[in-house]
Design an enzyme around this catalytic site. Structure first.
Site, PDB file in Angstrom:
ATOM      1  N   LYS A  57      -4.185  11.972  11.098  1.00 40.47           N
ATOM      2  CA  LYS A  57      -5.464  11.533  10.520  1.00 40.47           C
ATOM      3  C   LYS A  57      -6.098  10.446  11.390  1.00 40.47           C
ATOM      4  O   LYS A  57      -7.302  10.448  11.625  1.00 40.47           O
ATOM      5  CB  LYS A  57      -5.241  11.026   9.082  1.00 40.47           C
ATOM      6  N   GLN A 101      -1.230   6.973   1.667  1.00 36.34           N
ATOM      7  CA  GLN A 101      -0.504   8.231   1.885  1.00 36.34           C
ATOM      8  C   GLN A 101       0.540   8.429   0.786  1.00 36.34           C
ATOM      9  O   GLN A 101       1.338   7.542   0.503  1.00 36.34           O
ATOM     10  CB  GLN A 101       0.159   8.198   3.282  1.00 36.34           C
ATOM     11  N   ASP A 124      -9.886  10.077  -0.571  1.00 33.99           N
ATOM     12  CA  ASP A 124      -8.934  11.147  -0.907  1.00 33.99           C
ATOM     13  C   ASP A 124      -9.316  11.825  -2.225  1.00 33.99           C
ATOM     14  O   ASP A 124      -8.774  12.876  -2.565  1.00 33.99           O
ATOM     15  CB  ASP A 124      -7.516  10.572  -1.035  1.00 33.99           C
TER      16      ASP A 124
END
Ligand code: NDP
Length: 295
Positions: A57, A101, A124
Site C-alpha cells: 500500500k 491494518q 478503509d
C-alpha cells in the site's frame, strides 16, 4: 472446447491501472493547489501478511504521489496508546486517510479502534457509521470499503446487468461479503448471502447471474455450480502447495477457475482480479479525502 467458448477474463490489473492513473492525475492537480494527499498506515505486531500488505500500500501511494506516514507498533502496544495515536492522526491536517491494518493482535479491541477513526478519514470504510450508512436507503457512506468497492468497479467495467439480477455473495464478513451484498442491493440486484450454515449451497449458487465468492477456501466453488453465462468475481486468495513453483506454493481463488471459465460469461483470475483493485480503491479513497479537505 474451443477458446471462444471460454469466459471473458475480467482484468483487474488493467482496470486498477486506469484507476491509479486517474488518482495520480488528481494528486498532481491537488499538489498544484498546495495539498499533498497523505495516508497514515498503522501496523501493530508482526503478522507477516500484514507487513506485506502495508508495504504494498505504501509503495502504491508513492507511485501515485500520495505521501504515506508509517507507524509500526509492537504487538504488546496498549489499547490506550493505539487510541491516542489514532486521535493524533485524526487531528493532523497533513493526514487525509487513516488505515489501521487488520487483524490487530489480541487483546486489542479492533472495533473500538475502528470506531475512533474520523469518518472523514476512514479510507478503509470500516467505521460502523460508514457501514451503517451503506445499509440505509437514501444514505451514502463517506467511503466504501476498498475490496467491495473494487468488486463493484469490476462488475461495472464488464457491464454487469445489475437491475433484477440474481446475485449470490458467498461469505458474510464485515470487510468483504456483507458490504458486497449491501452494494449489490443498492444496485437493485436480488441478493442472496451464503455462509457456513447455508443449506444446498451448490443449488443456491447455480441461480446466480452474478457470483461474488469471498469464503477463503481454495477452489471450493466447482464448475458445475456456475450458471451458464454468469459473472464470477473471485475474491479469495488462498495459498496452496505447488512443487513446480519457485517458493513451493501458488495463489488460488475460492472458485475452481479452470472449470468455471468453461461455463461463466466472465470471470476474474486469481491473482490479477480483485487483488489489484483493493489497493487502487484505497488510493482513490485517499485522494477523495484529500480533495474534500479543501472544501
Ligand atoms: P472471513 O473468514 O472473515 O469470512 C469467510 C466467510 O465465508 C464467512 O462468512 C463464513 O461463514 C463463510 N464460510 C466459511 N466456510 C464456508 C463454507 N464451507 N460454506 C459456506 N460459507 C463458508 O473471510 P474474509 O471475508 O476476510 O475473506 C474471504 C477471502 O477473501 C479470503 O480468501 C481472503 O484472503 C480474501 N480477501 C481478498 C482480498 C483481496 O484484496 N483480494 C481482500 C480481503 C479478503 P460464517 O459467517 O458462517 O462463518
Amino acid at each position: 472446447m474451443s477458446a471462444e467458448t471460454f469466459a471473458k477474463l475480467i482484468d483487474g490489473k488493467a482496470v486498477a491501472a486506469q484507476i491509479r492513473a486517474e488518482v495520480a492525475a488528481r494528486a498532481t492537480a491537488l499538489a498544484e493547489r498546495g495539498v499533498r494527499g497523505g495516508l497514515a498506515a498503522v501496523l501493530v505486531g508482526d503478522n507477516p501478511a500484514s507487513h506485506t500488505y502495508v508495504r504494498m500500500k505504501r509503495k502504491a501511494c508513492a507511485e501515485v504521489g500520495i505521501e504515506s506516514f508509517y507507524y509500526e507498533l509492537p504487538a504488546e502496544t496498549s489499547q490506550a496508546d493505539l487510541e491516542a495515536l489514532v486521535e493524533s492522526l485524526n487531528a493532523r491536517a497533513d493526514v487525509h486517510g487513516i488505515l489501521v491494518q487488520l487483524p490487530l493482535p489480541a487483546p486489542l479491541d479492533e472495533q473500538r479502534v475502528l470506531s475512533l477513526i474520523s469518518t472523514a478519514k476512514d479510507v478503509d470504510g470500516f467505521h460502523p457509521l460508514n457501514i451503517g450508512r451503506l445499509a440505509m436507503k437514501g444514505r451514502e457512506p463517506d467511503f466504501l470499503p476498498a475490496t467491495p468497492a473494487g468488486v463493484m468497479r469490476l462488475l461495472e467495467a464488464y457491464d454487469a446487468p445489475f437491475a433484477g439480477a440474481n446475485a449470490v455473495v458467498l461469505g458474510r464478513s464485515n470487510i468483504v461479503g456483507m458490504p458486497c451484498a449491501l452494494l449489490l442491493t443498492k444496485r437493485d440486484c436480488t441478493v442472496t448471502i451464503c455462509h457456513s450454515r447455508t443449506r444446498d449451497l451448490p443449488d443456491v449458487i447455480r441461480r446466480a447471474d452474478i457470483l461474488v465468492a469471498a469464503v477463503g477456501r481454495p477452489q471450493m466453488v466447482k464448475g458445475d455450480w456456475i450458471k451458464a453465462g454468469a459473472l464470477v468475481i473471485d475474491v479469495g486468495t488462498n495459498r496452496v502447495p505447488d512443487s513446480s513453483a519457485k517458493d513451493g506454493s501458488r495463489l488460488v481463488g475460492d472458485v475452481d477457475f479452470e472449470a468455471a471459465r468453461q461455463v461463466a460469461g466472465a470471470i476474474t483470475p486469481v491473482p490479477g482480479g480483485v487483488g489489484p483493485m483493493t489497493i487502487a480503491m484505497l488510493l482513490e479513497n485517499t485522494i477523495k479525502a484529500a480533495e474534500r479537505s479543501l472544501s
